[in-house]
Design a protein around this motif. Structure first.
Motif, PDB file in Angstrom:
ATOM      1  N   ARG A 174      59.553  -8.312  84.906  1.00 14.94           N
ATOM      2  CA  ARG A 174      60.581  -8.465  85.358  1.00 14.94           C
ATOM      3  C   ARG A 174      60.800  -7.251  86.746  1.00 14.94           C
ATOM      4  N   ILE A 198      57.123 -15.731  93.146  1.00 13.05           N
ATOM      5  CA  ILE A 198      57.793 -14.913  92.117  1.00 13.05           C
ATOM      6  C   ILE A 198      58.332 -15.921  90.892  1.00 13.05           C
ATOM      7  N   SER A 199      59.111 -16.871  91.666  1.00 16.15           N
ATOM      8  CA  SER A 199      59.483 -18.074  90.656  1.00 16.15           C
ATOM      9  C   SER A 199      58.638 -18.660  89.688  1.00 16.15           C
ATOM     10  N   THR A 258      57.145 -16.405  87.137  1.00 14.02           N
ATOM     11  CA  THR A 258      58.285 -16.147  86.099  1.00 14.02           C
ATOM     12  C   THR A 258      58.199 -17.574  85.090  1.00 14.02           C
ATOM     13  N   GLN A 266      64.996 -12.811  91.108  1.00 17.71           N
ATOM     14  CA  GLN A 266      63.994 -13.344  89.878  1.00 17.71           C
ATOM     15  C   GLN A 266      64.730 -14.296  89.034  1.00 17.71           C
TER      16      GLN A 266
END
Length: 255
Positions: free
Chosen positions: A97, A48-49, A52, A107
């Motif tokens: 998001r 997820i990081s 992002t 997140q």
């Protein structure tokens, strides 16, 4: 397909123009379905990081159904009108998001920044700048607490002055202190709405405290000469925008 005089004036003053309902449903539906399928079947929650910081669904970045959001909707014409000429756009950045309640870990938020300058995942000496960010809304974004992008109207002028007087290559701060503390204006919209935002407008993204994902498709658009004058374009906000020369000479500044 063209910008209204009011939209051009708004873009010069705020660095942002919004065209509501520009992208038709027959382009939105297949793009949204592709991304939804990727989230359900292919997304790696441990990444997820990384998603992002760069893009979700990297495998779909060049998919025709996503590129059509820009090339077949009228967005390309609006971008070309602002810049006069553009380099071909060949990839899509997908930003999601996710609802905080659905995540094992939060997140990462994005503090106020300008894309491609001193990003956490880039070498401080490396620039990956462009001219114009075009965002297409793919989900309902009606709640400011739903992970909406937040931008600072008129911040492109402040950033240009900072880049010209205080900043240099290698500086790790992404924005000056007075901008770093700003909360920004949330960009809210419906599927099919389009955001046209000057590259120098600082923006941030917070957490999604709603129950549904916020999904945007972004296109990074460059004037054909941008790569030859990246540093100069950081200090002169209209270097990549020759068609706006007359408007920039008379338009009021942001409050």
């Amino acid at each position: 397909m063209s910008l209204t005089p009011e939209e051009k004036t708004c873009f010069v003053r705020d660095g942002v123009a919004v065209r509501r309902g520009l992208v038709p449903e027959d382009l939105i539906a297949p793009a949204a379905s592709l991304i939804d399928g990727w989230v359900r079947e292919q997304m790696d929650s441990s990444q997820i990081s990384a998603y992002t910081q760069r893009t979700f669904a990297p495998e779909l970045g060049q998919h025709p159904d996503l590129l059509a959001l820009f090339s077949n909707s009228g967005a390309e014409e609006l971008a070309t009108e602002l810049l006069g000429d553009i380099q071909p756009v060949t990839s899509t950045q997908i930003q999601i998001r996710l609802p905080e309640d659905a995540l094992a870990t939060s997140q990462p938020e994005k503090a106020m920044h300008v894309d491609g300058v001193a990003c956490p995942h880039l070498d401080p000496e490396e620039l990956r700048t462009f001219s114009l960010l075009v965002g297409v809304v793919l989900s309902d974004i009606s709640d400011p607490d739903g992970g909406a992008l937040r931008y600072l109207p008129g911040g492109h002028q402040t950033m240009a002055r900072w880049f010209g007087t205080e900043w240099s290559l290698g500086v790790t701060e992404q924005v000056p202190p007075q901008i770093d503390t700003e909360s920004g204006t949330p960009f809210l919209g419906k599927p099919g709405d389009v955001l046209l935002m000057h590259h120098l407008v600082p923006h941030s993204v917070g957490r999604n405290h709603t129950s549904t994902s916020r999904v945007m498709a972004y296109f990074r658009v460059s004037h054909p000469r941008h790569a030859q004058h990246r540093l100069e374009a950081l200090r002169d906000p209209w270097l990549d925008y020759p068609p706006l020369a007359a408007v920039t000479a008379t338009a009021p500044t942001a409050r």
